[in-house]
Design an enzyme around this catalytic site. Sequence first.
Site, short mmCIF file in Angstrom:
data_model
loop_
_atom_site.label_atom_id
_atom_site.label_comp_id
_atom_site.label_asym_id
_atom_site.label_seq_id
_atom_site.Cartn_x
_atom_site.Cartn_y
_atom_site.Cartn_z
N HIS A 176 0.82 -1.20 0.00
CA HIS A 176 0.00 0.00 0.00
C HIS A 176 0.86 1.26 0.00
O HIS A 176 2.07 1.21 0.26
CB HIS A 176 -0.94 0.00 1.21
CG HIS A 176 -1.99 -1.07 1.14
ND1 HIS A 176 -2.92 -1.26 2.13
CD2 HIS A 176 -2.29 -2.00 0.18
CE1 HIS A 176 -3.73 -2.26 1.80
NE2 HIS A 176 -3.35 -2.72 0.63
N GLU A 198 1.02 3.88 2.02
CA GLU A 198 1.63 4.30 3.28
C GLU A 198 2.95 3.56 3.52
O GLU A 198 3.96 4.16 3.90
CB GLU A 198 0.67 4.02 4.45
CG GLU A 198 -0.64 4.81 4.37
CD GLU A 198 -1.75 4.06 3.64
OE1 GLU A 198 -2.93 4.33 3.94
OE2 GLU A 198 -1.45 3.21 2.77
#
Length: 354
Positions: A52, A54
Amino acid sequence: MTTNHKFFLNLAFQIAEKNLGQTGQNPSVGSIVVKNNTVISSGVTSTSGRPHAEYNALKKIKIASGSTLYTSLEPCIHQGKTPPCTDIIIKKKIKTVVFGLEDPDPRTFKKAKKILKTKGIKTKLIKSKKYNNFYRSYLVNKKFKIPFISAKIAISKDYYTINKKDKWITNIFSRRNAHLIRSRHDGIISTSKSINFDNSLLNCRIEGLNNYKPDLFIIDLNLRLKKKLLLNKILKKRKTYLITYKKNIKKVQLYKKKGYRIIFISSLVNKNDFNLLFKKIYKMGYSRVLAETGLTFLNTLIKNRLINDLYIFNSNYNLNKKGENCAPLKLLKSIQSNPMSINLDNDSLYKKEF
């Protein structure tokens, strides 16, 4: 020192746009890490859907303590093929997390805030219609378990959709933009009639995206697809599905030998039939599908309210006697709906949201 949270969050959404339509059923998310009003790292959801955004932003930096993480979507908290994003946020000692939309996934919805709060990490949700609109396709996916369906069509100034003397209706700038729209979808759906007529590759042919080929779904209920087509040359490079009736189970062997994959259906007449087909396509892992076809199929989709976005490329030139297949009044009304501010050198692009 005052921090403009919305400015940095807008940057995160701009990064998210890079991989829109190329992350499978995971949404494309953009993340940036800011310290002392300076961006020190950024990340976007990988094209496979993982890792992802992040994680991709935070893994690049050794020291992130006291920083603010701006991320377009609420960070995930669940263990999948990769660890929860909240884990690396906590590990890197982020001070504040700012995001633009709560994740509708029930595994995460409104839960990241509680987990981060227990570790002394502040969270801030900045609501905006623009942010919600960016994730329209993801919201449709989660709510209805079907792909987000877009469609595009080109028409002349006098509303014809076929140029009998030339392959093109619009100019090179419109066609390049059409390829960009194509790149933001992981699947394209068309009909054998359109494929036979246009003989198009239906891939992305603009610099930077010329290796991207959305998988292709061809509705060919009576197996009328021509044997010699350009797209046959790239069957090994992308998944191409023929959608046909179950009664054709013996006749499809020739297509299977060429490399086509087969989806059998019982009926494709009404809205329920189409919904069943689209649900099947969604279960196969597709989240954004672009309809590239003629007026007949497009009208069917509009009539049954199966389209979410419609892009209309409008040429500035009349075809007159060279024109064929005049667009219906219902479609023409959509032209005035929402002109997009894109420089297409006299051509115009309109977008209708349903």
